[in-house]
Motif scaffolding. Structure first.
Motif, PDB file in Angstrom:
ATOM      1  N   GLY A 218      24.948 -34.635  50.088  1.00 35.52           N
ATOM      2  CA  GLY A 218      25.336 -33.558  50.989  1.00 35.52           C
ATOM      3  C   GLY A 218      26.677 -32.953  50.628  1.00 35.52           C
ATOM      4  N   HIS A 219      27.617 -33.785  50.224  1.00 33.95           N
ATOM      5  CA  HIS A 219      28.924 -33.298  49.775  1.00 33.95           C
ATOM      6  C   HIS A 219      28.752 -32.380  48.579  1.00 33.95           C
ATOM      7  N   ALA A 220      27.909 -32.773  47.615  1.00 33.61           N
ATOM      8  CA  ALA A 220      27.671 -31.947  46.432  1.00 33.61           C
ATOM      9  C   ALA A 220      26.980 -30.645  46.811  1.00 33.61           C
ATOM     10  N   ASP A 221      26.032 -30.709  47.751  1.00 32.79           N
ATOM     11  CA  ASP A 221      25.351 -29.483  48.182  1.00 32.79           C
ATOM     12  C   ASP A 221      26.325 -28.537  48.879  1.00 32.79           C
ATOM     13  N   TYR A 222      27.215 -29.098  49.692  1.00 28.29           N
ATOM     14  CA  TYR A 222      28.225 -28.279  50.368  1.00 28.29           C
ATOM     15  C   TYR A 222      29.126 -27.595  49.343  1.00 28.29           C
ATOM     16  N   VAL A 223      29.585 -28.354  48.358  1.00 25.73           N
ATOM     17  CA  VAL A 223      30.537 -27.829  47.380  1.00 25.73           C
ATOM     18  C   VAL A 223      29.917 -26.698  46.566  1.00 25.73           C
ATOM     19  N   MET A 224      28.663 -26.865  46.131  1.00 26.66           N
ATOM     20  CA  MET A 224      28.056 -25.859  45.255  1.00 26.66           C
ATOM     21  C   MET A 224      27.917 -24.511  45.951  1.00 26.66           C
ATOM     22  N   ASP A 225      27.862 -24.519  47.279  1.00 29.73           N
ATOM     23  CA  ASP A 225      27.836 -23.262  48.025  1.00 29.73           C
ATOM     24  C   ASP A 225      29.239 -22.802  48.397  1.00 29.73           C
ATOM     25  N   ALA A 226      30.121 -23.761  48.730  1.00 30.92           N
ATOM     26  CA  ALA A 226      31.451 -23.413  49.242  1.00 30.92           C
ATOM     27  C   ALA A 226      32.360 -22.850  48.163  1.00 30.92           C
ATOM     28  N   VAL A 227      32.104 -23.151  46.897  1.00 30.45           N
ATOM     29  CA  VAL A 227      32.909 -22.559  45.826  1.00 30.45           C
ATOM     30  C   VAL A 227      32.852 -21.036  45.925  1.00 30.45           C
ATOM     31  N   GLY A 228      31.702 -20.500  46.318  1.00 27.43           N
ATOM     32  CA  GLY A 228      31.631 -19.117  46.748  1.00 27.43           C
ATOM     33  C   GLY A 228      31.201 -18.090  45.728  1.00 27.43           C
ATOM     34  N   PRO A 229      31.018 -16.853  46.208  1.00 30.96           N
ATOM     35  CA  PRO A 229      30.486 -15.773  45.360  1.00 30.96           C
ATOM     36  C   PRO A 229      31.435 -15.307  44.259  1.00 30.96           C
ATOM     37  N   ASP A 230      32.715 -15.656  44.339  1.00 29.59           N
ATOM     38  CA  ASP A 230      33.614 -15.313  43.235  1.00 29.59           C
ATOM     39  C   ASP A 230      33.207 -16.051  41.960  1.00 29.59           C
ATOM     40  N   VAL A 231      32.640 -17.238  42.123  1.00 32.97           N
ATOM     41  CA  VAL A 231      32.212 -18.052  40.986  1.00 32.97           C
ATOM     42  C   VAL A 231      30.724 -17.867  40.719  1.00 32.97           C
ATOM     43  N   VAL A 232      29.913 -17.846  41.780  1.00 27.77           N
ATOM     44  CA  VAL A 232      28.461 -17.643  41.671  1.00 27.77           C
ATOM     45  C   VAL A 232      28.111 -16.431  42.536  1.00 27.77           C
ATOM     46  N   PRO A 233      28.146 -15.230  41.968  1.00 28.80           N
ATOM     47  CA  PRO A 233      27.950 -14.019  42.773  1.00 28.80           C
ATOM     48  C   PRO A 233      26.676 -14.012  43.617  1.00 28.80           C
ATOM     49  N   SER A 234      25.594 -14.575  43.094  1.00 25.76           N
ATOM     50  CA  SER A 234      24.320 -14.541  43.827  1.00 25.76           C
ATOM     51  C   SER A 234      24.041 -15.849  44.557  1.00 25.76           C
ATOM     52  N   VAL A 235      25.085 -16.568  44.968  1.00 26.34           N
ATOM     53  CA  VAL A 235      24.912 -17.906  45.540  1.00 26.34           C
ATOM     54  C   VAL A 235      24.020 -17.892  46.782  1.00 26.34           C
ATOM     55  N   ARG A 236      24.124 -16.879  47.627  1.00 29.85           N
ATOM     56  CA  ARG A 236      23.329 -16.870  48.864  1.00 29.85           C
ATOM     57  C   ARG A 236      21.841 -16.684  48.550  1.00 29.85           C
ATOM     58  N   THR A 237      21.556 -15.819  47.595  1.00 31.62           N
ATOM     59  CA  THR A 237      20.161 -15.628  47.187  1.00 31.62           C
ATOM     60  C   THR A 237      19.608 -16.890  46.554  1.00 31.62           C
ATOM     61  N   ILE A 238      20.392 -17.531  45.698  1.00 34.00           N
ATOM     62  CA  ILE A 238      19.948 -18.762  45.044  1.00 34.00           C
ATOM     63  C   ILE A 238      19.673 -19.843  46.082  1.00 34.00           C
ATOM     64  N   ARG A 239      20.592 -20.017  47.032  1.00 35.48           N
ATOM     65  CA  ARG A 239      20.402 -21.064  48.051  1.00 35.48           C
ATOM     66  C   ARG A 239      19.136 -20.800  48.852  1.00 35.48           C
ATOM     67  N   ARG A 240      18.917 -19.566  49.262  1.00 35.58           N
ATOM     68  CA  ARG A 240      17.733 -19.265  50.075  1.00 35.58           C
ATOM     69  C   ARG A 240      16.449 -19.545  49.304  1.00 35.58           C
ATOM     70  N   ARG A 241      16.384 -19.083  48.064  1.00 39.08           N
ATOM     71  CA  ARG A 241      15.162 -19.269  47.276  1.00 39.08           C
ATOM     72  C   ARG A 241      14.990 -20.718  46.843  1.00 39.08           C
ATOM     73  N   PHE A 242      16.078 -21.398  46.588  1.00 36.26           N
ATOM     74  CA  PHE A 242      15.986 -22.797  46.179  1.00 36.26           C
ATOM     75  C   PHE A 242      15.504 -23.670  47.336  1.00 36.26           C
ATOM     76  N   THR A 243      15.973 -23.363  48.539  1.00 34.88           N
ATOM     77  CA  THR A 243      15.527 -24.117  49.721  1.00 34.88           C
ATOM     78  C   THR A 243      14.028 -23.941  49.930  1.00 34.88           C
ATOM     79  N   GLU A 244      13.537 -22.732  49.749  1.00 34.78           N
ATOM     80  CA  GLU A 244      12.097 -22.496  49.866  1.00 34.78           C
ATOM     81  C   GLU A 244      11.336 -23.232  48.777  1.00 34.78           C
ATOM     82  N   ARG A 245      11.895 -23.271  47.579  1.00 35.20           N
ATOM     83  CA  ARG A 245      11.230 -23.947  46.461  1.00 35.20           C
ATOM     84  C   ARG A 245      11.120 -25.451  46.712  1.00 35.20           C
ATOM     85  N   ARG A 246      12.117 -26.041  47.337  1.00 36.36           N
ATOM     86  CA  ARG A 246      12.086 -27.476  47.643  1.00 36.36           C
ATOM     87  C   ARG A 246      10.911 -27.834  48.545  1.00 36.36           C
TER      88      ARG A 246
END
Length: 346
Positions: A249-277
Protein backbone atom coordinates in the motif's frame (compact mmCIF):
# COMPACT_ATOMS: atom_id res chain seq x y z
CA UNK A 1 19.76 -23.60 -5.86
CA UNK A 2 19.21 -26.15 -3.15
CA UNK A 3 16.84 -28.98 -2.35
CA UNK A 4 15.44 -28.41 1.14
CA UNK A 5 12.65 -30.27 2.99
CA UNK A 6 10.07 -28.06 1.31
CA UNK A 7 10.91 -27.47 -2.34
CA UNK A 8 13.48 -28.44 -4.95
CA UNK A 9 14.04 -24.89 -6.17
CA UNK A 10 16.20 -25.92 -9.11
CA UNK A 11 13.32 -28.04 -10.40
CA UNK A 12 10.87 -25.22 -9.70
CA UNK A 13 13.01 -22.82 -11.73
CA UNK A 14 13.47 -25.15 -14.69
CA UNK A 15 9.79 -26.18 -14.73
CA UNK A 16 8.54 -22.60 -14.50
CA UNK A 17 10.97 -21.33 -17.15
CA UNK A 18 9.93 -24.15 -19.50
CA UNK A 19 6.21 -23.43 -19.03
CA UNK A 20 6.47 -19.63 -19.14
CA UNK A 21 4.63 -18.20 -22.11
CA UNK A 22 6.40 -16.04 -24.65
CA UNK A 23 5.94 -12.29 -24.56
CA UNK A 24 4.19 -10.06 -27.10
CA UNK A 25 5.52 -9.74 -30.62
CA UNK A 26 6.99 -6.25 -30.93
CA UNK A 27 9.44 -4.66 -33.36
CA UNK A 28 13.03 -5.11 -32.24
CA UNK A 29 13.56 -1.35 -31.95
CA UNK A 30 10.54 -0.96 -29.63
CA UNK A 31 11.67 -3.87 -27.45
CA UNK A 32 15.19 -2.46 -27.10
CA UNK A 33 13.82 0.99 -26.28
CA UNK A 34 11.63 -0.48 -23.52
CA UNK A 35 14.58 -2.34 -21.99
CA UNK A 36 16.90 0.69 -22.02
CA UNK A 37 14.21 3.00 -20.69
CA UNK A 38 13.28 0.66 -17.83
CA UNK A 39 16.92 0.50 -16.74
CA UNK A 40 17.32 4.28 -16.84
CA UNK A 41 13.99 5.05 -15.21
CA UNK A 42 14.73 2.67 -12.32
CA UNK A 43 17.47 5.12 -11.28
CA UNK A 44 15.42 8.28 -11.84
CA UNK A 45 12.40 6.81 -10.04
CA UNK A 46 14.30 6.10 -6.85
CA UNK A 47 15.42 9.71 -6.63
CA UNK A 48 11.80 10.86 -6.83
CA UNK A 49 10.76 8.31 -4.20
CA UNK A 50 13.52 9.45 -1.84
CA UNK A 51 12.41 13.05 -2.21
CA UNK A 52 8.78 12.23 -1.41
CA UNK A 53 9.32 9.70 1.39
CA UNK A 54 12.49 11.13 2.96
CA UNK A 55 13.93 7.60 3.03
CA UNK A 56 17.32 6.33 1.86
CA UNK A 57 19.27 9.56 1.45
CA UNK A 58 22.96 8.77 0.97
CA UNK A 59 22.44 5.16 -0.12
CA UNK A 60 23.81 4.14 -3.53
CA UNK A 61 21.28 4.07 -6.39
CA UNK A 62 21.52 0.98 -8.59
CA UNK A 63 19.92 0.22 -11.93
CA UNK A 64 17.18 -2.36 -12.02
CA UNK A 65 17.67 -5.59 -13.95
CA UNK A 66 15.36 -6.08 -16.95
CA UNK A 67 14.28 -9.69 -17.57
CA UNK A 68 12.04 -11.77 -19.80
CA UNK A 69 9.46 -14.15 -18.33
CA UNK A 70 11.70 -17.23 -17.92
CA UNK A 71 14.34 -14.95 -16.42
CA UNK A 72 11.86 -13.69 -13.83
CA UNK A 73 10.88 -17.27 -12.94
CA UNK A 74 14.52 -18.21 -12.33
CA UNK A 75 15.12 -15.02 -10.34
CA UNK A 76 12.04 -15.54 -8.19
CA UNK A 77 12.95 -19.18 -7.50
CA UNK A 78 16.48 -18.17 -6.47
CA UNK A 79 15.17 -15.53 -4.06
CA UNK A 80 12.63 -17.94 -2.55
CA UNK A 81 15.40 -20.51 -2.19
CA UNK A 82 17.47 -18.03 -0.17
CA UNK A 83 14.48 -17.09 1.99
CA UNK A 84 13.22 -20.59 2.76
CA UNK A 85 16.73 -21.94 3.33
CA UNK A 86 17.08 -19.50 6.21
CA UNK A 87 13.88 -20.88 7.69
CA UNK A 88 14.39 -24.61 6.99
CA UNK A 89 18.04 -25.68 6.54
CA UNK A 90 18.67 -28.35 3.87
CA UNK A 91 18.16 -31.95 5.03
CA UNK A 92 20.62 -34.75 4.65
CA UNK A 93 19.81 -36.27 1.25
CA UNK A 94 17.30 -39.11 1.25
CA UNK A 95 14.96 -40.58 -1.30
CA UNK A 96 11.92 -39.34 0.66
CA UNK A 97 13.25 -35.79 0.86
CA UNK A 98 13.93 -35.81 -2.87
CA UNK A 99 10.46 -37.12 -3.73
CA UNK A 100 8.61 -34.62 -1.52
CA UNK A 101 10.74 -31.64 -2.50
CA UNK A 102 10.64 -32.66 -6.17
CA UNK A 103 6.85 -32.82 -6.25
CA UNK A 104 6.64 -29.43 -4.55
CA UNK A 105 9.22 -28.10 -7.01
CA UNK A 106 7.10 -29.04 -10.02
CA UNK A 107 3.96 -27.54 -8.47
CA UNK A 108 5.79 -24.36 -7.52
CA UNK A 109 7.20 -24.11 -11.04
CA UNK A 110 3.69 -24.22 -12.48
CA UNK A 111 2.61 -21.38 -10.17
CA UNK A 112 5.70 -19.33 -11.05
CA UNK A 113 4.97 -19.82 -14.76
CA UNK A 114 1.42 -18.51 -14.23
CA UNK A 115 2.66 -15.50 -12.26
CA UNK A 116 5.50 -14.93 -14.73
CA UNK A 117 3.06 -13.66 -17.36
CA UNK A 118 1.56 -11.12 -14.93
CA UNK A 119 4.29 -9.71 -12.70
CA UNK A 120 5.48 -6.30 -13.90
CA UNK A 121 8.44 -6.15 -11.56
CA UNK A 122 9.51 -6.78 -8.00
CA UNK A 123 12.12 -6.02 -5.42
CA UNK A 124 13.43 -9.24 -3.91
CA UNK A 125 15.29 -8.50 -0.66
CA UNK A 126 16.94 -11.93 -0.82
CA UNK A 127 17.78 -12.06 -4.53
CA UNK A 128 20.79 -10.96 -6.54
CA UNK A 129 24.23 -12.51 -6.94
CA UNK A 130 25.09 -12.06 -3.26
CA UNK A 131 21.53 -12.46 -1.95
CA UNK A 132 21.62 -8.80 -0.92
CA UNK A 133 18.52 -7.80 -2.83
CA UNK A 134 17.63 -7.18 -6.46
CA UNK A 135 15.14 -5.03 -8.33
CA UNK A 136 13.85 -6.74 -11.47
CA UNK A 137 11.51 -5.48 -14.17
CA UNK A 138 9.74 -7.87 -16.58
CA UNK A 139 9.87 -6.10 -19.92
CA UNK A 140 7.33 -8.21 -21.90
CA UNK A 141 4.72 -7.86 -19.16
CA UNK A 142 5.24 -4.10 -18.89
CA UNK A 143 4.83 -3.76 -22.66
CA UNK A 144 1.77 -6.05 -22.69
CA UNK A 145 0.02 -4.10 -19.92
CA UNK A 146 0.89 -0.72 -21.44
CA UNK A 147 -0.49 -1.76 -24.83
CA UNK A 148 -3.66 -3.25 -23.35
CA UNK A 149 -4.40 -0.05 -21.43
CA UNK A 150 -3.39 2.19 -24.34
CA UNK A 151 -1.34 4.57 -22.17
CA UNK A 152 1.96 6.37 -22.62
CA UNK A 153 4.85 3.90 -22.71
CA UNK A 154 7.30 6.20 -20.94
CA UNK A 155 4.77 7.25 -18.28
CA UNK A 156 3.75 3.68 -17.53
CA UNK A 157 7.34 2.47 -17.28
CA UNK A 158 8.17 5.28 -14.85
CA UNK A 159 5.02 4.47 -12.83
CA UNK A 160 6.03 0.82 -12.49
CA UNK A 161 9.58 1.80 -11.51
CA UNK A 162 8.25 4.14 -8.80
CA UNK A 163 6.42 1.23 -7.19
CA UNK A 164 9.37 -1.16 -7.24
CA UNK A 165 11.88 1.48 -6.14
CA UNK A 166 9.66 2.20 -3.14
CA UNK A 167 9.99 -1.46 -2.17
CA UNK A 168 13.75 -1.29 -2.60
CA UNK A 169 13.95 1.71 -0.28
CA UNK A 170 11.72 0.06 2.30
CA UNK A 171 14.23 -2.76 2.68
CA UNK A 172 17.46 -0.83 2.16
CA UNK A 173 16.63 2.28 4.22
CA UNK A 174 15.04 0.35 7.13
CA UNK A 175 17.96 -1.67 8.44
CA UNK A 176 15.96 -4.15 10.53
CA UNK A 177 13.17 -4.91 8.05
CA UNK A 178 14.91 -7.58 5.97
CA UNK A 179 15.82 -9.75 8.97
CA UNK A 180 12.43 -9.21 10.60
CA UNK A 181 10.63 -10.35 7.46
CA UNK A 182 12.88 -13.41 7.14
CA UNK A 183 12.37 -14.27 10.82
CA UNK A 184 8.58 -14.11 10.50
CA UNK A 185 8.65 -16.28 7.37
CA UNK A 186 10.92 -18.65 9.27
CA UNK A 187 8.41 -18.93 12.10
CA UNK A 188 5.59 -19.61 9.66
CA UNK A 189 7.43 -22.03 7.38
CA UNK A 190 9.21 -23.73 10.26
CA UNK A 191 5.88 -24.27 11.96
CA UNK A 192 4.37 -25.73 8.81
CA UNK A 193 7.28 -28.09 8.20
CA UNK A 194 8.07 -29.06 11.78
CA UNK A 195 4.69 -28.91 13.48
CA UNK A 196 3.24 -31.98 15.14
CA UNK A 197 -0.02 -31.07 13.49
CA UNK A 198 -0.53 -33.42 10.59
CA UNK A 199 -2.41 -33.15 7.37
CA UNK A 200 -5.28 -34.91 9.13
CA UNK A 201 -5.45 -32.07 11.67
CA UNK A 202 -5.67 -29.53 8.86
CA UNK A 203 -8.42 -31.56 7.19
CA UNK A 204 -10.39 -31.52 10.43
CA UNK A 205 -10.69 -27.76 10.04
CA UNK A 206 -11.98 -28.06 6.47
CA UNK A 207 -15.74 -27.80 7.27
CA UNK A 208 -15.22 -24.52 9.13
CA UNK A 209 -12.94 -23.36 6.35
CA UNK A 210 -15.63 -23.94 3.71
CA UNK A 211 -18.19 -22.07 5.79
CA UNK A 212 -15.76 -19.16 6.16
CA UNK A 213 -15.25 -19.03 2.41
CA UNK A 214 -18.99 -18.65 1.96
CA UNK A 215 -19.28 -15.87 4.55
CA UNK A 216 -18.74 -12.16 3.98
CA UNK A 217 -15.55 -12.39 6.04
CA UNK A 218 -13.98 -14.50 3.29
CA UNK A 219 -13.20 -11.33 1.37
CA UNK A 220 -10.24 -10.81 3.73
CA UNK A 221 -8.93 -14.37 3.39
CA UNK A 222 -5.64 -14.71 1.48
CA UNK A 223 -6.36 -18.16 0.07
CA UNK A 224 -7.11 -21.69 1.24
CA UNK A 225 -3.83 -21.91 3.20
CA UNK A 226 -4.94 -19.26 5.67
CA UNK A 227 -8.26 -20.79 6.64
CA UNK A 228 -6.58 -24.17 7.30
CA UNK A 229 -4.01 -22.72 9.69
CA UNK A 230 -3.79 -23.46 13.38
CA UNK A 231 -4.20 -20.52 15.81
CA UNK A 232 -0.42 -20.34 16.33
CA UNK A 233 0.24 -20.26 12.60
CA UNK A 234 -2.48 -17.65 12.13
CA UNK A 235 -0.80 -15.29 14.62
CA UNK A 236 2.43 -15.26 12.60
CA UNK A 237 0.50 -15.09 9.35
CA UNK A 238 -1.41 -12.02 10.57
CA UNK A 239 1.86 -10.21 11.24
CA UNK A 240 3.15 -11.07 7.76
CA UNK A 241 -0.10 -9.99 6.10
CA UNK A 242 -0.08 -6.69 8.00
CA UNK A 243 3.51 -6.08 6.94
CA UNK A 244 3.00 -6.98 3.28
CA UNK A 245 -0.19 -4.89 3.14
CA UNK A 246 1.74 -1.92 4.52
CA UNK A 247 4.61 -2.41 2.04
CA UNK A 248 2.35 -2.80 -0.99
CA UNK A 249 0.00 0.00 0.00
CA UNK A 250 2.86 2.38 0.75
CA UNK A 251 4.32 1.68 -2.70
CA UNK A 252 0.93 2.16 -4.35
CA UNK A 253 0.47 5.47 -2.53
CA UNK A 254 3.93 6.70 -3.55
CA UNK A 255 3.58 5.85 -7.25
CA UNK A 256 0.53 8.10 -7.42
CA UNK A 257 1.65 10.78 -4.94
CA UNK A 258 4.84 11.59 -6.87
CA UNK A 259 2.36 13.28 -9.18
CA UNK A 260 1.77 14.46 -12.74
CA UNK A 261 5.01 16.45 -12.87
CA UNK A 262 6.80 13.09 -13.04
CA UNK A 263 4.06 10.93 -14.62
CA UNK A 264 1.81 13.31 -16.60
CA UNK A 265 -0.87 10.68 -17.29
CA UNK A 266 -0.83 9.18 -13.78
CA UNK A 267 -4.59 9.55 -13.22
CA UNK A 268 -5.45 7.83 -16.49
CA UNK A 269 -2.95 5.05 -15.78
CA UNK A 270 -4.31 4.47 -12.27
CA UNK A 271 -7.91 4.32 -13.48
CA UNK A 272 -7.19 1.90 -16.32
CA UNK A 273 -4.80 -0.20 -14.26
CA UNK A 274 -7.38 -0.61 -11.49
CA UNK A 275 -9.91 -1.84 -14.05
CA UNK A 276 -7.32 -4.21 -15.51
CA UNK A 277 -6.67 -5.77 -12.08
CA UNK A 278 -10.31 -6.83 -11.96
CA UNK A 279 -10.26 -8.48 -15.39
CA UNK A 280 -9.68 -12.01 -16.65
CA UNK A 281 -11.72 -14.97 -17.80
CA UNK A 282 -13.37 -17.62 -15.60
CA UNK A 283 -10.26 -19.84 -15.42
CA UNK A 284 -8.03 -16.87 -14.72
CA UNK A 285 -10.29 -15.65 -11.92
CA UNK A 286 -10.41 -19.16 -10.41
CA UNK A 287 -6.62 -19.41 -10.39
CA UNK A 288 -6.32 -15.92 -8.92
CA UNK A 289 -8.69 -16.86 -6.11
CA UNK A 290 -6.91 -20.14 -5.32
CA UNK A 291 -3.54 -18.41 -5.29
CA UNK A 292 -4.81 -15.54 -3.16
CA UNK A 293 -4.13 -12.98 -5.91
CA UNK A 294 -7.53 -11.33 -5.59
CA UNK A 295 -6.85 -10.89 -1.89
CA UNK A 296 -3.48 -9.44 -2.87
CA UNK A 297 -5.28 -6.75 -4.87
CA UNK A 298 -7.26 -5.85 -1.75
CA UNK A 299 -3.93 -5.54 0.07
CA UNK A 300 -2.91 -2.75 -2.29
CA UNK A 301 -6.18 -0.95 -1.67
CA UNK A 302 -6.18 -1.35 2.12
CA UNK A 303 -2.50 -0.50 2.47
CA UNK A 304 -2.79 2.58 0.27
CA UNK A 305 -5.83 3.77 2.25
CA UNK A 306 -3.89 3.28 5.51
CA UNK A 307 -0.91 5.23 4.18
CA UNK A 308 -3.06 8.03 2.79
CA UNK A 309 -4.97 8.45 6.05
CA UNK A 310 -1.85 8.52 8.21
CA UNK A 311 0.03 10.94 5.92
CA UNK A 312 -3.01 13.23 5.78
CA UNK A 313 -3.29 13.11 9.58
CA UNK A 314 0.31 13.35 10.82
CA UNK A 315 2.35 14.05 7.68
CA UNK A 316 5.05 11.97 6.01
CA UNK A 317 7.39 12.32 8.99
CA UNK A 318 4.65 11.02 11.25
CA UNK A 319 3.95 8.14 8.88
CA UNK A 320 7.64 7.20 8.85
CA UNK A 321 7.30 6.22 12.50
CA UNK A 322 6.15 2.86 11.11
CA UNK A 323 9.81 2.14 10.27
CA UNK A 324 11.10 2.73 13.82
CA UNK A 325 10.90 -0.89 14.99
CA UNK A 326 8.74 -4.01 14.66
CA UNK A 327 6.63 -2.68 17.53
CA UNK A 328 5.60 0.39 15.53
CA UNK A 329 4.35 -1.60 12.55
CA UNK A 330 0.56 -1.59 12.22
CA UNK A 331 -1.35 -4.71 13.15
CA UNK A 332 -3.75 -6.32 10.72
CA UNK A 333 -6.63 -4.66 12.59
CA UNK A 334 -4.92 -1.27 12.49
CA UNK A 335 -4.48 -1.51 8.72
CA UNK A 336 -8.28 -1.37 8.52
CA UNK A 337 -8.47 1.28 11.27
CA UNK A 338 -5.51 3.62 10.66
CA UNK A 339 -6.68 6.08 13.28
CA UNK A 340 -6.12 3.35 15.89
CA UNK A 341 -2.47 3.18 14.80
CA UNK A 342 -2.19 6.98 14.98
CA UNK A 343 -3.56 6.94 18.54
CA UNK A 344 -1.19 4.16 19.61
CA UNK A 345 1.96 5.65 18.11
CA UNK A 346 1.33 9.40 18.23
Amino acid sequence: MATNPLVDWSLAASTGALLARGGPTVPREEAERAVVELRDLSVDAERYVRELTDLGHGLPVKQGEVLDRPGWVRSAAAGLDQLTSRAVPPDRPSWLTSVVAGGAGVQTGVVLAFLGSRVLGQYDPFGGPDAEGSLVLVAPNVVTAQRAMDVSGRDFRMWVCLHECTHRLQFTAVDWLRDYFADQVGLLVGGLSGSEETFTAALSRMPDAVRNLRSSESRDVMGLAEILQSPAQREVFDRLIALSTLLEGHADYVMDAVGPDVVPSVRTIRRRFTERRKGGGVLDRLLRTLLGIDAKVRQYEQGAAFTRHVVDTVGMAGFNAVWTSPETLPTRAEIKDPQAWVRRIH
